[in-house]
Design a protein around this motif. Structure first.
Motif, PDB file in Angstrom:
ATOM      1  N   GLU A 121       0.827  -1.207   0.000  1.00 58.97           N
ATOM      2  CA  GLU A 121       0.000   0.000   0.000  1.00 58.97           C
ATOM      3  C   GLU A 121       0.858   1.252   0.000  1.00 58.97           C
ATOM      4  OE1 GLU A 121      -2.142   3.385   1.121  1.00 58.97           O
ATOM      5  OE2 GLU A 121      -0.795   2.429   2.572  1.00 58.97           O
ATOM      6  N   SER A 122       1.972   1.220   0.754  1.00 58.96           N
ATOM      7  CA  SER A 122       2.871   2.372   0.819  1.00 58.96           C
ATOM      8  C   SER A 122       3.491   2.669  -0.541  1.00 58.96           C
ATOM      9  CB  SER A 122       3.961   2.117   1.859  1.00 58.96           C
ATOM     10  OG  SER A 122       4.889   3.178   1.889  1.00 58.96           O
ATOM     11  N   ARG A 123       3.939   1.612  -1.215  1.00 58.85           N
ATOM     12  CA  ARG A 123       4.538   1.805  -2.545  1.00 58.85           C
ATOM     13  C   ARG A 123       3.508   2.360  -3.522  1.00 58.85           C
ATOM     14  NH1 ARG A 123       8.195   1.510  -6.120  1.00 58.85           N
ATOM     15  NH2 ARG A 123       7.952   0.563  -8.175  1.00 58.85           N
ATOM     16  N   LEU A 124       2.299   1.814  -3.474  1.00 55.53           N
ATOM     17  CA  LEU A 124       1.245   2.279  -4.375  1.00 55.53           C
ATOM     18  C   LEU A 124       0.925   3.741  -4.128  1.00 55.53           C
ATOM     19  CD1 LEU A 124      -0.839   1.537  -6.548  1.00 55.53           C
ATOM     20  CD2 LEU A 124      -2.348   0.739  -4.717  1.00 55.53           C
ATOM     21  N   MET A 125       0.882   4.124  -2.868  1.00 57.76           N
ATOM     22  CA  MET A 125       0.577   5.511  -2.502  1.00 57.76           C
ATOM     23  C   MET A 125       1.636   6.476  -3.035  1.00 57.76           C
ATOM     24  SD  MET A 125      -1.555   7.473  -0.730  1.00 57.76           S
ATOM     25  CE  MET A 125      -2.359   6.537   0.577  1.00 57.76           C
ATOM     26  N   ARG A 126       2.887   6.044  -3.089  1.00 61.98           N
ATOM     27  CA  ARG A 126       3.974   6.941  -3.505  1.00 61.98           C
ATOM     28  C   ARG A 126       4.017   7.166  -5.017  1.00 61.98           C
ATOM     29  NH1 ARG A 126       6.993   3.634   0.006  1.00 61.98           N
ATOM     30  NH2 ARG A 126       8.074   2.720  -1.776  1.00 61.98           N
ATOM     31  N   LEU A 127       3.416   6.277  -5.776  1.00 61.09           N
ATOM     32  CA  LEU A 127       3.500   6.370  -7.237  1.00 61.09           C
ATOM     33  C   LEU A 127       2.347   7.194  -7.816  1.00 61.09           C
ATOM     34  CD1 LEU A 127       4.409   2.651  -8.033  1.00 61.09           C
ATOM     35  CD2 LEU A 127       5.894   4.634  -8.396  1.00 61.09           C
ATOM     36  N   PRO A 128       2.635   8.075  -8.786  1.00 62.64           N
ATOM     37  CA  PRO A 128       1.539   8.800  -9.445  1.00 62.64           C
ATOM     38  C   PRO A 128       0.803   7.887 -10.427  1.00 62.64           C
ATOM     39  CG  PRO A 128       3.634   9.353 -10.478  1.00 62.64           C
ATOM     40  CD  PRO A 128       3.964   8.453  -9.304  1.00 62.64           C
ATOM     41  N   ARG A 129      -0.511   8.062 -10.535  1.00 57.53           N
ATOM     42  CA  ARG A 129      -1.285   7.254 -11.492  1.00 57.53           C
ATOM     43  C   ARG A 129      -1.038   7.714 -12.919  1.00 57.53           C
ATOM     44  NH1 ARG A 129      -6.806   6.796 -11.559  1.00 57.53           N
ATOM     45  NH2 ARG A 129      -6.450   4.734 -12.447  1.00 57.53           N
ATOM     46  N   SER A 130      -0.714   8.993 -13.090  1.00 58.45           N
ATOM     47  CA  SER A 130      -0.502   9.543 -14.428  1.00 58.45           C
ATOM     48  C   SER A 130       0.944  10.001 -14.587  1.00 58.45           C
ATOM     49  CB  SER A 130      -1.437  10.734 -14.662  1.00 58.45           C
ATOM     50  OG  SER A 130      -1.175  11.330 -15.916  1.00 58.45           O
ATOM     51  N   ALA A 141       4.193   1.703 -13.951  1.00 57.13           N
ATOM     52  CA  ALA A 141       4.682   1.313 -12.629  1.00 57.13           C
ATOM     53  C   ALA A 141       3.539   1.299 -11.614  1.00 57.13           C
ATOM     54  CB  ALA A 141       5.788   2.266 -12.169  1.00 57.13           C
ATOM     55  N   TRP A 142       2.623   2.272 -11.736  1.00 54.49           N
ATOM     56  CA  TRP A 142       1.463   2.284 -10.846  1.00 54.49           C
ATOM     57  C   TRP A 142       0.588   1.068 -11.100  1.00 54.49           C
ATOM     58  CZ3 TRP A 142      -3.771   2.025 -10.910  1.00 54.49           C
ATOM     59  CH2 TRP A 142      -4.449   2.427  -9.750  1.00 54.49           C
ATOM     60  N   GLU A 143       0.401   0.714 -12.360  1.00 57.55           N
ATOM     61  CA  GLU A 143      -0.427  -0.446 -12.694  1.00 57.55           C
ATOM     62  C   GLU A 143       0.134  -1.719 -12.074  1.00 57.55           C
ATOM     63  OE1 GLU A 143      -3.297  -0.450 -14.180  1.00 57.55           O
ATOM     64  OE2 GLU A 143      -3.366   1.612 -14.902  1.00 57.55           O
ATOM     65  N   VAL A 144       1.457  -1.887 -12.137  1.00 59.22           N
ATOM     66  CA  VAL A 144       2.094  -3.071 -11.537  1.00 59.22           C
ATOM     67  C   VAL A 144       1.904  -3.061 -10.022  1.00 59.22           C
ATOM     68  CG1 VAL A 144       4.294  -4.215 -11.099  1.00 59.22           C
ATOM     69  CG2 VAL A 144       3.778  -3.359 -13.392  1.00 59.22           C
ATOM     70  N   ALA A 145       2.133  -1.897  -9.393  1.00 58.80           N
ATOM     71  CA  ALA A 145       1.984  -1.784  -7.939  1.00 58.80           C
ATOM     72  C   ALA A 145       0.534  -2.009  -7.521  1.00 58.80           C
ATOM     73  CB  ALA A 145       2.474  -0.413  -7.469  1.00 58.80           C
ATOM     74  N   ASP A 189     -11.040   9.540  -5.243  1.00 60.39           N
ATOM     75  CA  ASP A 189      -9.667   9.423  -4.758  1.00 60.39           C
ATOM     76  C   ASP A 189      -9.370   7.945  -4.518  1.00 60.39           C
ATOM     77  OD1 ASP A 189      -7.194   9.551  -3.514  1.00 60.39           O
ATOM     78  OD2 ASP A 189      -7.680  11.406  -2.445  1.00 60.39           O
ATOM     79  N   VAL A 190      -8.771   7.301  -5.526  1.00 60.13           N
ATOM     80  CA  VAL A 190      -8.511   5.867  -5.455  1.00 60.13           C
ATOM     81  C   VAL A 190      -7.493   5.552  -4.364  1.00 60.13           C
ATOM     82  CG1 VAL A 190      -7.703   3.865  -6.765  1.00 60.13           C
ATOM     83  CG2 VAL A 190      -9.089   5.587  -7.893  1.00 60.13           C
ATOM     84  N   ALA A 191      -6.524   6.452  -4.151  1.00 58.28           N
ATOM     85  CA  ALA A 191      -5.511   6.230  -3.114  1.00 58.28           C
ATOM     86  C   ALA A 191      -6.151   6.146  -1.727  1.00 58.28           C
ATOM     87  CB  ALA A 191      -4.463   7.335  -3.150  1.00 58.28           C
TER      88      ALA A 191
END
Length: 237
Positions: A121-130, A141-145, A189-191
């Motif tokens: 969850e932490s890694r996903l939160m740090r990555l921008p979706r766009s 990278a967001w899609e993989v996370a 807000d998906v995050a």
């Protein structure tokens, strides 16, 4: 296709060829490179994928068994259609199945599972979706996370066939999402949704986490369904 790779495929055993071409065809269907409804002609695919016709037919039969291709009586195969009604059923199934797997994962997960959920969850939160500001450009990278986060949530349920089914449903849903191009969700807000699911799971609130996960999947499904309907209307117009 790379000439050396094609030559290697042609000299591989039939079983190896069938497996290799199945994986490539499946990836091309799931990622939208092979459009819904198009005819899968064995001769053309043989040239494009560098595989023999017998392994190709075997791969196509396997894809048809999964529902990603359709067998046409006496006429070969087509890529499965992108039917909004079928997608609605798919999302309903995901909500039921993944919620059940999450409940079990929460019940059985140990400290290592908790650490893995928190890290994912932490890694996903740090990555921008766009990849760009101002307009939506999907970030691979967001899609993989994102896939990793959802997989880790369910990973402690200790039911491999159930996890395999969840993965298959997730991949098929991603095909519809790719086709619809509905990956930006205005007013959502998906995050925050991911963080809430993770918090409930780590607090061992199985029912709360399952409810949040079902709502999360349902919200995404509704955006994609509407986009698919617009896509179908444009195609018929």
């Amino acid at each position: 296709m790379n000439t050396m790779a094609a030559e290697t495929d042609r000299h591989a055993s039939p079983d190896t060829q069938a497996t290799a071409v199945y994986r490539r065809l499946r990836s091309d269907i799931l990622e939208g490179r092979l459009s819904p409804g198009i005819r899968l002609k064995v001769q053309e695919l043989s040239a494009s994928y560098g595989a023999g016709q017998a392994p190709l037919r075997e791969a196509l039969a396997q894809l048809a068994a999964e529902g990603l291709a359709r067998r046409i009586e006496q006429r070969g195969f087509r890529v499965a259609d992108a039917d909004p009604a079928e997608f609605t059923g798919l999302i309903r199934t995901r909500c039921l199945v993944e919620a059940a797997a999450l409940r079990e994962s929460i019940a059985r997960g140990d400290a290592g599972w908790e650490d893995a959920v928190a890290a994912a969850e932490s890694r996903l939160m740090r990555l921008p979706r766009s990849l760009e500001a101002g307009r939506f450009v999907p970030n691979p990278a967001w899609e993989v996370a994102h896939r990793t986060f959802h997989a880790v949530l369910l990973s402690a349920c200790e039911a491999p066939p159930l996890l395999a089914f969840c993965q298959r449903l997730r991949e098929e849903a991603d095909r519809y999402r790719a086709l619809a191009n509905a990956v930006a969700y205005p007013g959502r807000d998906v995050a925050v949704e991911h963080a809430a699911i993770a918090k409930a799971a780590l607090n061992r609130d199985a029912e709360g986490a399952a409810t949040l996960l079902a709502q999360h999947l349902g919200s995404t499904g509704e955006f994609v369904r509407l986009a698919l309907e617009r896509r179908a209307a444009q195609a018929s117009g």
